[in-house]
Design a protein around this motif. Structure first.
Motif, PDB file in Angstrom:
ATOM      1  N   UNK A 106      12.126   1.029   0.032  1.00 44.32           N
ATOM      2  CA  UNK A 106      11.730   1.195  -1.604  1.00 44.32           C
ATOM      3  C   UNK A 106      12.005   1.698  -2.074  1.00 44.32           C
ATOM      4  N   UNK A 107      12.757   3.360  -1.876  1.00 44.81           N
ATOM      5  CA  UNK A 107      13.334   4.121  -2.419  1.00 44.81           C
ATOM      6  C   UNK A 107      14.880   3.689  -2.950  1.00 44.81           C
TER       7      UNK A 107
ATOM      8  N   UNK B 238       0.956  -1.191   0.070  1.00 42.63           N
ATOM      9  CA  UNK B 238       0.307   0.236   0.107  1.00 42.63           C
ATOM     10  C   UNK B 238       0.893   1.370  -0.338  1.00 42.63           C
ATOM     11  N   UNK B 239       2.331   1.706   1.063  1.00 45.06           N
ATOM     12  CA  UNK B 239       3.063   2.609   0.852  1.00 45.06           C
ATOM     13  C   UNK B 239       3.613   2.190  -0.570  1.00 45.06           C
TER      14      UNK B 239
ATOM     15  N   UNK C 266       3.548   5.495  -5.378  1.00 43.28           N
ATOM     16  CA  UNK C 266       3.746   5.496  -7.334  1.00 43.28           C
ATOM     17  C   UNK C 266       2.683   6.682  -7.762  1.00 43.28           C
ATOM     18  N   UNK C 267       1.676   7.193  -6.409  1.00 43.77           N
ATOM     19  CA  UNK C 267       0.281   7.870  -6.919  1.00 43.77           C
ATOM     20  C   UNK C 267       0.305   9.052  -6.433  1.00 43.77           C
ATOM     21  N   UNK C 268       1.675   9.265  -6.053  1.00 44.81           N
ATOM     22  CA  UNK C 268       2.112  11.335  -5.586  1.00 44.81           C
ATOM     23  C   UNK C 268       1.876  11.899  -6.816  1.00 44.81           C
ATOM     24  N   UNK C 269       1.220  12.719  -6.645  1.00 47.38           N
ATOM     25  CA  UNK C 269       1.132  14.084  -7.675  1.00 47.38           C
ATOM     26  C   UNK C 269      -0.436  14.078  -8.202  1.00 47.38           C
TER      27      UNK C 269
END
Length: 352
Positions: free
Chosen positions: A284-285, A228-229, A234-237
Protein backbone atom coordinates in the motif's frame (compact mmCIF):
# COMPACT_ATOMS: atom_id res chain seq x y z
CA UNK A 1 -2.91 13.30 -25.03
CA UNK A 2 -5.16 11.89 -22.33
CA UNK A 3 -6.85 9.56 -24.78
CA UNK A 4 -3.48 8.37 -26.05
CA UNK A 5 -2.31 7.74 -22.49
CA UNK A 6 -5.50 5.86 -21.73
CA UNK A 7 -5.06 3.62 -24.79
CA UNK A 8 -1.44 3.01 -23.78
CA UNK A 9 -2.50 1.90 -20.28
CA UNK A 10 -5.16 -0.37 -21.76
CA UNK A 11 -2.55 -1.96 -24.04
CA UNK A 12 -0.27 -2.59 -21.06
CA UNK A 13 -3.16 -4.15 -19.11
CA UNK A 14 -4.07 -6.40 -22.04
CA UNK A 15 -0.43 -7.44 -22.46
CA UNK A 16 -0.22 -8.35 -18.76
CA UNK A 17 -3.41 -10.42 -19.07
CA UNK A 18 -1.96 -12.17 -22.12
CA UNK A 19 1.25 -13.00 -20.25
CA UNK A 20 -0.77 -14.45 -17.37
CA UNK A 21 -2.93 -16.50 -19.73
CA UNK A 22 0.18 -17.87 -21.47
CA UNK A 23 1.88 -18.54 -18.12
CA UNK A 24 -0.91 -19.38 -15.66
CA UNK A 25 -0.07 -19.55 -11.95
CA UNK A 26 1.21 -22.91 -10.77
CA UNK A 27 0.81 -23.96 -7.16
CA UNK A 28 2.26 -27.07 -5.55
CA UNK A 29 1.34 -28.31 -2.06
CA UNK A 30 4.21 -30.49 -0.87
CA UNK A 31 3.92 -32.58 2.31
CA UNK A 32 7.03 -34.70 1.70
CA UNK A 33 9.97 -32.26 1.67
CA UNK A 34 9.74 -30.98 5.26
CA UNK A 35 9.09 -33.01 8.41
CA UNK A 36 7.38 -30.19 10.31
CA UNK A 37 5.58 -28.03 7.74
CA UNK A 38 3.75 -28.18 4.43
CA UNK A 39 5.44 -26.38 1.55
CA UNK A 40 3.25 -24.22 -0.67
CA UNK A 41 5.14 -23.29 -3.83
CA UNK A 42 3.70 -20.59 -6.10
CA UNK A 43 5.07 -19.74 -9.56
CA UNK A 44 3.41 -17.19 -11.83
CA UNK A 45 3.96 -14.25 -14.10
CA UNK A 46 4.89 -11.33 -11.88
CA UNK A 47 2.61 -8.37 -11.31
CA UNK A 48 2.35 -5.66 -8.67
CA UNK A 49 0.52 -6.96 -5.60
CA UNK A 50 0.99 -10.67 -6.31
CA UNK A 51 2.89 -11.32 -3.07
CA UNK A 52 0.20 -9.66 -0.95
CA UNK A 53 -2.57 -11.63 -2.66
CA UNK A 54 -0.80 -14.94 -2.00
CA UNK A 55 -0.09 -14.08 1.66
CA UNK A 56 -3.69 -12.88 2.01
CA UNK A 57 -5.08 -16.23 0.81
CA UNK A 58 -2.86 -18.22 3.20
CA UNK A 59 -3.69 -15.90 6.10
CA UNK A 60 -7.45 -16.00 5.45
CA UNK A 61 -7.25 -19.79 5.57
CA UNK A 62 -5.87 -19.35 9.11
CA UNK A 63 -2.51 -20.89 8.23
CA UNK A 64 0.69 -19.94 10.03
CA UNK A 65 3.67 -19.12 7.82
CA UNK A 66 6.80 -20.42 9.57
CA UNK A 67 9.24 -19.69 6.75
CA UNK A 68 9.05 -17.99 3.39
CA UNK A 69 11.49 -17.47 0.54
CA UNK A 70 10.48 -14.80 -1.96
CA UNK A 71 11.90 -14.08 -5.38
CA UNK A 72 10.25 -11.87 -8.00
CA UNK A 73 13.20 -10.32 -9.80
CA UNK A 74 12.26 -10.03 -13.46
CA UNK A 75 9.04 -11.20 -15.07
CA UNK A 76 8.47 -14.26 -12.88
CA UNK A 77 7.26 -14.69 -9.31
CA UNK A 78 8.58 -17.71 -7.38
CA UNK A 79 7.76 -18.14 -3.69
CA UNK A 80 7.96 -20.99 -1.20
CA UNK A 81 5.94 -20.85 2.04
CA UNK A 82 6.37 -23.29 4.93
CA UNK A 83 2.94 -23.40 6.57
CA UNK A 84 1.16 -25.19 9.41
CA UNK A 85 -2.43 -25.17 10.64
CA UNK A 86 -3.71 -23.45 13.80
CA UNK A 87 -2.56 -26.40 15.91
CA UNK A 88 0.97 -26.27 14.48
CA UNK A 89 0.54 -29.36 12.32
CA UNK A 90 1.17 -30.01 8.63
CA UNK A 91 -1.80 -29.75 6.29
CA UNK A 92 -3.63 -33.03 5.81
CA UNK A 93 -7.15 -31.66 5.37
CA UNK A 94 -7.98 -32.21 1.70
CA UNK A 95 -10.49 -29.35 1.68
CA UNK A 96 -7.86 -26.85 2.85
CA UNK A 97 -5.38 -28.09 0.25
CA UNK A 98 -8.06 -27.81 -2.45
CA UNK A 99 -8.82 -24.24 -1.36
CA UNK A 100 -5.14 -23.32 -1.68
CA UNK A 101 -4.86 -24.85 -5.13
CA UNK A 102 -8.11 -23.28 -6.33
CA UNK A 103 -7.31 -19.83 -4.93
CA UNK A 104 -3.73 -19.64 -6.17
CA UNK A 105 -3.51 -21.97 -9.13
CA UNK A 106 -4.42 -21.90 -12.81
CA UNK A 107 -7.92 -20.61 -13.49
CA UNK A 108 -7.51 -17.72 -11.06
CA UNK A 109 -6.12 -14.84 -13.12
CA UNK A 110 -6.30 -12.63 -10.06
CA UNK A 111 -5.74 -14.19 -6.66
CA UNK A 112 -8.57 -13.66 -4.21
CA UNK A 113 -8.65 -13.74 -0.43
CA UNK A 114 -11.23 -16.07 1.07
CA UNK A 115 -12.81 -13.62 3.52
CA UNK A 116 -14.08 -10.11 2.96
CA UNK A 117 -16.02 -9.32 6.10
CA UNK A 118 -15.92 -10.93 9.50
CA UNK A 119 -18.36 -13.72 10.19
CA UNK A 120 -20.50 -13.34 7.05
CA UNK A 121 -20.93 -15.85 4.23
CA UNK A 122 -19.88 -14.67 0.78
CA UNK A 123 -23.35 -15.07 -0.72
CA UNK A 124 -24.76 -12.52 1.77
CA UNK A 125 -22.25 -9.81 0.85
CA UNK A 126 -24.12 -8.50 -2.18
CA UNK A 127 -26.93 -7.18 0.02
CA UNK A 128 -24.68 -5.37 2.50
CA UNK A 129 -23.54 -1.76 2.62
CA UNK A 130 -20.16 -0.99 4.20
CA UNK A 131 -19.71 1.95 6.58
CA UNK A 132 -16.18 3.14 7.39
CA UNK A 133 -15.57 4.93 10.69
CA UNK A 134 -12.44 6.63 12.05
CA UNK A 135 -12.26 8.64 15.25
CA UNK A 136 -11.03 9.06 18.80
CA UNK A 137 -11.52 5.92 20.90
CA UNK A 138 -13.46 6.22 24.15
CA UNK A 139 -15.56 3.98 26.44
CA UNK A 140 -19.02 3.26 25.06
CA UNK A 141 -18.30 4.54 21.57
CA UNK A 142 -19.20 1.31 19.78
CA UNK A 143 -22.48 1.02 21.69
CA UNK A 144 -23.40 4.55 20.63
CA UNK A 145 -22.57 3.80 17.00
CA UNK A 146 -24.72 0.65 17.03
CA UNK A 147 -27.57 2.51 18.75
CA UNK A 148 -27.62 5.17 16.02
CA UNK A 149 -27.65 2.54 13.29
CA UNK A 150 -30.44 0.60 15.01
CA UNK A 151 -32.55 3.76 15.35
CA UNK A 152 -32.06 4.39 11.63
CA UNK A 153 -33.41 0.90 10.85
CA UNK A 154 -30.03 -0.51 9.88
CA UNK A 155 -29.41 -4.16 10.67
CA UNK A 156 -25.78 -4.79 11.68
CA UNK A 157 -24.62 -7.96 9.94
CA UNK A 158 -20.99 -7.78 11.05
CA UNK A 159 -18.25 -5.39 12.04
CA UNK A 160 -14.54 -5.29 12.72
CA UNK A 161 -13.00 -2.64 14.95
CA UNK A 162 -9.33 -1.85 15.52
CA UNK A 163 -8.03 0.49 18.22
CA UNK A 164 -4.49 1.82 18.66
CA UNK A 165 -2.96 4.85 20.42
CA UNK A 166 -6.32 6.28 21.39
CA UNK A 167 -7.76 5.98 17.87
CA UNK A 168 -10.43 3.70 16.42
CA UNK A 169 -11.10 2.43 12.90
CA UNK A 170 -14.11 0.30 12.07
CA UNK A 171 -15.87 -1.39 9.19
CA UNK A 172 -19.57 -1.96 9.82
CA UNK A 173 -21.59 -4.11 7.39
CA UNK A 174 -25.31 -3.21 7.40
CA UNK A 175 -28.54 -4.03 5.60
CA UNK A 176 -31.97 -2.43 5.61
CA UNK A 177 -33.79 -3.74 8.71
CA UNK A 178 -37.11 -3.79 6.85
CA UNK A 179 -36.13 -5.34 3.52
CA UNK A 180 -32.90 -7.19 4.34
CA UNK A 181 -31.29 -5.67 1.26
CA UNK A 182 -28.68 -2.99 0.69
CA UNK A 183 -29.35 0.66 1.48
CA UNK A 184 -29.52 2.72 -1.72
CA UNK A 185 -31.42 5.82 -0.56
CA UNK A 186 -28.79 8.58 -0.76
CA UNK A 187 -30.68 10.89 1.63
CA UNK A 188 -30.77 8.12 4.21
CA UNK A 189 -27.09 7.34 3.73
CA UNK A 190 -26.22 11.02 4.14
CA UNK A 191 -28.17 11.07 7.40
CA UNK A 192 -26.33 7.96 8.59
CA UNK A 193 -22.97 9.61 7.88
CA UNK A 194 -23.97 12.90 9.51
CA UNK A 195 -25.19 11.31 12.75
CA UNK A 196 -22.25 8.92 12.99
CA UNK A 197 -19.77 11.77 12.53
CA UNK A 198 -21.54 13.57 15.40
CA UNK A 199 -21.16 10.48 17.61
CA UNK A 200 -17.50 10.04 16.68
CA UNK A 201 -16.67 13.64 17.52
CA UNK A 202 -18.23 13.42 20.98
CA UNK A 203 -17.20 16.47 22.98
CA UNK A 204 -14.18 17.08 20.76
CA UNK A 205 -14.19 20.21 18.61
CA UNK A 206 -11.59 18.77 16.25
CA UNK A 207 -13.83 17.92 13.33
CA UNK A 208 -10.93 16.53 11.30
CA UNK A 209 -10.36 13.77 13.85
CA UNK A 210 -13.60 11.96 12.96
CA UNK A 211 -14.71 10.45 9.67
CA UNK A 212 -17.71 8.43 8.57
CA UNK A 213 -18.03 7.24 4.98
CA UNK A 214 -20.14 4.82 2.99
CA UNK A 215 -17.62 2.63 1.20
CA UNK A 216 -19.34 0.14 -1.11
CA UNK A 217 -21.34 -3.03 -1.23
CA UNK A 218 -19.46 -5.70 0.69
CA UNK A 219 -19.03 -7.85 -2.40
CA UNK A 220 -17.05 -5.04 -4.06
CA UNK A 221 -15.25 -3.75 -0.95
CA UNK A 222 -11.51 -4.26 -0.36
CA UNK A 223 -10.22 -6.99 1.90
CA UNK A 224 -11.39 -5.91 5.38
CA UNK A 225 -8.10 -6.08 7.25
CA UNK A 226 -6.16 -4.46 4.44
CA UNK A 227 -8.71 -1.62 4.42
CA UNK A 228 -8.39 -1.17 8.20
CA UNK A 229 -4.61 -0.85 7.82
CA UNK A 230 -5.15 1.81 5.14
CA UNK A 231 -7.63 3.72 7.30
CA UNK A 232 -5.38 3.74 10.36
CA UNK A 233 -2.31 4.69 8.35
CA UNK A 234 -4.20 7.60 6.79
CA UNK A 235 -5.19 8.64 10.32
CA UNK A 236 -1.59 8.65 11.62
CA UNK A 237 -0.81 11.85 13.49
CA UNK A 238 -4.15 12.04 15.30
CA UNK A 239 -3.19 9.51 17.97
CA UNK A 240 -2.20 10.08 21.56
CA UNK A 241 1.25 8.49 20.99
CA UNK A 242 1.56 5.89 23.63
CA UNK A 243 -0.94 3.08 23.93
CA UNK A 244 1.44 1.40 26.37
CA UNK A 245 0.57 -2.13 25.22
CA UNK A 246 2.48 -2.29 21.96
CA UNK A 247 5.01 -5.01 21.35
CA UNK A 248 8.70 -4.08 21.05
CA UNK A 249 9.50 -3.88 17.35
CA UNK A 250 12.80 -3.31 15.57
CA UNK A 251 12.47 -2.06 12.00
CA UNK A 252 15.60 -1.08 10.09
CA UNK A 253 15.46 0.47 6.61
CA UNK A 254 18.83 0.85 4.91
CA UNK A 255 20.03 2.10 1.56
CA UNK A 256 21.49 -0.68 -0.56
CA UNK A 257 22.40 1.51 -3.51
CA UNK A 258 25.11 -0.77 -4.88
CA UNK A 259 22.45 -3.38 -5.58
CA UNK A 260 19.70 -0.92 -6.49
CA UNK A 261 17.47 -1.85 -3.55
CA UNK A 262 16.31 -0.63 -0.18
CA UNK A 263 16.92 -3.25 2.53
CA UNK A 264 14.24 -3.73 5.20
CA UNK A 265 14.83 -5.81 8.34
CA UNK A 266 12.05 -6.50 10.83
CA UNK A 267 12.55 -8.25 14.18
CA UNK A 268 9.78 -8.66 16.73
CA UNK A 269 7.87 -11.22 18.74
CA UNK A 270 6.04 -13.60 16.41
CA UNK A 271 2.25 -13.50 16.23
CA UNK A 272 -0.50 -14.49 13.77
CA UNK A 273 -0.84 -12.41 10.58
CA UNK A 274 2.50 -10.67 11.05
CA UNK A 275 3.64 -11.30 7.47
CA UNK A 276 0.30 -10.12 6.10
CA UNK A 277 0.65 -6.85 8.02
CA UNK A 278 4.16 -6.09 6.77
CA UNK A 279 3.51 -7.09 3.14
CA UNK A 280 0.21 -5.18 3.16
CA UNK A 281 2.03 -2.05 4.32
CA UNK A 282 4.81 -2.38 1.75
CA UNK A 283 2.26 -2.87 -1.04
CA UNK A 284 0.00 0.00 0.00
CA UNK A 285 3.02 2.30 0.31
CA UNK A 286 3.80 1.26 -3.29
CA UNK A 287 6.91 -0.83 -2.72
CA UNK A 288 7.70 -4.03 -4.59
CA UNK A 289 9.46 -6.94 -2.84
CA UNK A 290 12.07 -8.44 -5.15
CA UNK A 291 13.71 -10.80 -2.66
CA UNK A 292 12.72 -11.79 0.83
CA UNK A 293 13.36 -14.22 3.65
CA UNK A 294 10.95 -14.82 6.54
CA UNK A 295 11.76 -16.97 9.58
CA UNK A 296 9.24 -17.37 12.41
CA UNK A 297 9.92 -20.74 14.00
CA UNK A 298 10.38 -19.63 17.60
CA UNK A 299 9.01 -16.85 19.74
CA UNK A 300 10.71 -14.21 17.58
CA UNK A 301 10.12 -13.45 13.91
CA UNK A 302 12.69 -12.17 11.44
CA UNK A 303 11.84 -10.68 8.06
CA UNK A 304 14.24 -9.38 5.43
CA UNK A 305 13.09 -7.70 2.22
CA UNK A 306 14.93 -6.18 -0.72
CA UNK A 307 12.51 -3.66 -2.17
CA UNK A 308 12.12 -0.85 -4.68
CA UNK A 309 9.47 1.84 -4.92
CA UNK A 310 6.97 1.26 -7.70
CA UNK A 311 7.77 4.61 -9.37
CA UNK A 312 11.10 5.86 -8.11
CA UNK A 313 13.17 2.75 -7.58
CA UNK A 314 14.90 2.43 -4.21
CA UNK A 315 13.75 4.69 -1.36
CA UNK A 316 16.68 7.03 -1.86
CA UNK A 317 16.04 9.78 0.67
CA UNK A 318 16.33 9.61 4.44
CA UNK A 319 12.80 10.97 4.66
CA UNK A 320 11.40 8.16 2.50
CA UNK A 321 13.19 5.51 4.54
CA UNK A 322 11.99 7.00 7.83
CA UNK A 323 8.40 7.18 6.55
CA UNK A 324 8.59 3.53 5.55
CA UNK A 325 10.09 2.54 8.90
CA UNK A 326 7.33 4.31 10.81
CA UNK A 327 4.66 2.78 8.59
CA UNK A 328 5.90 -0.77 9.16
CA UNK A 329 6.33 -0.25 12.89
CA UNK A 330 2.80 1.12 13.25
CA UNK A 331 1.29 -1.73 11.20
CA UNK A 332 2.96 -4.33 13.43
CA UNK A 333 2.06 -2.62 16.69
CA UNK A 334 -1.58 -1.81 15.94
CA UNK A 335 -2.44 -5.50 15.51
CA UNK A 336 -0.78 -6.19 18.86
CA UNK A 337 -3.51 -4.27 20.68
CA UNK A 338 -6.90 -5.76 21.27
CA UNK A 339 -9.26 -6.12 18.33
CA UNK A 340 -13.02 -6.21 18.70
CA UNK A 341 -15.12 -8.34 16.36
CA UNK A 342 -18.90 -8.31 16.23
CA UNK A 343 -20.60 -10.89 14.06
CA UNK A 344 -24.33 -11.39 13.67
CA UNK A 345 -25.46 -10.91 17.24
CA UNK A 346 -22.30 -12.07 19.01
CA UNK A 347 -19.56 -9.98 20.54
CA UNK A 348 -16.06 -11.37 21.09
CA UNK A 349 -12.90 -9.64 22.21
CA UNK A 350 -9.53 -11.15 21.50
CA UNK A 351 -5.90 -10.19 21.04
CA UNK A 352 -3.99 -10.67 17.79
Amino acid sequence: MMACGSRSNEMVDEFEKLVIRMNPPRVTVDNASDMTATLVKVDSANKYGTLLEVVQVLTDLKLTIKRAYISSDGEWFMDVFHVVDQDGNKLYDGQVIDRIEQSLGAGSLSFRGTDRCVGVEAEAEEAQTVIELVGRDRPGLLSEVFAVLTNLRCNIAASEVWTHDGRMAALVYVTDADTGGGIDDQDRLDRVKRLLRHVLRGSSRDKKSARAAISARASAAPHAQRRLHQMMRADDGNGEDGGGRSLPVVVEVEDCAERGYTLVNVRCRDRPKLLFDTVCTLTDMQYVVFHGTVIAEGSEAYQEFYIRHLDDGAAASDEDRERLRRGLEAAIQRRSTEVLNRSVGTMTKHSH
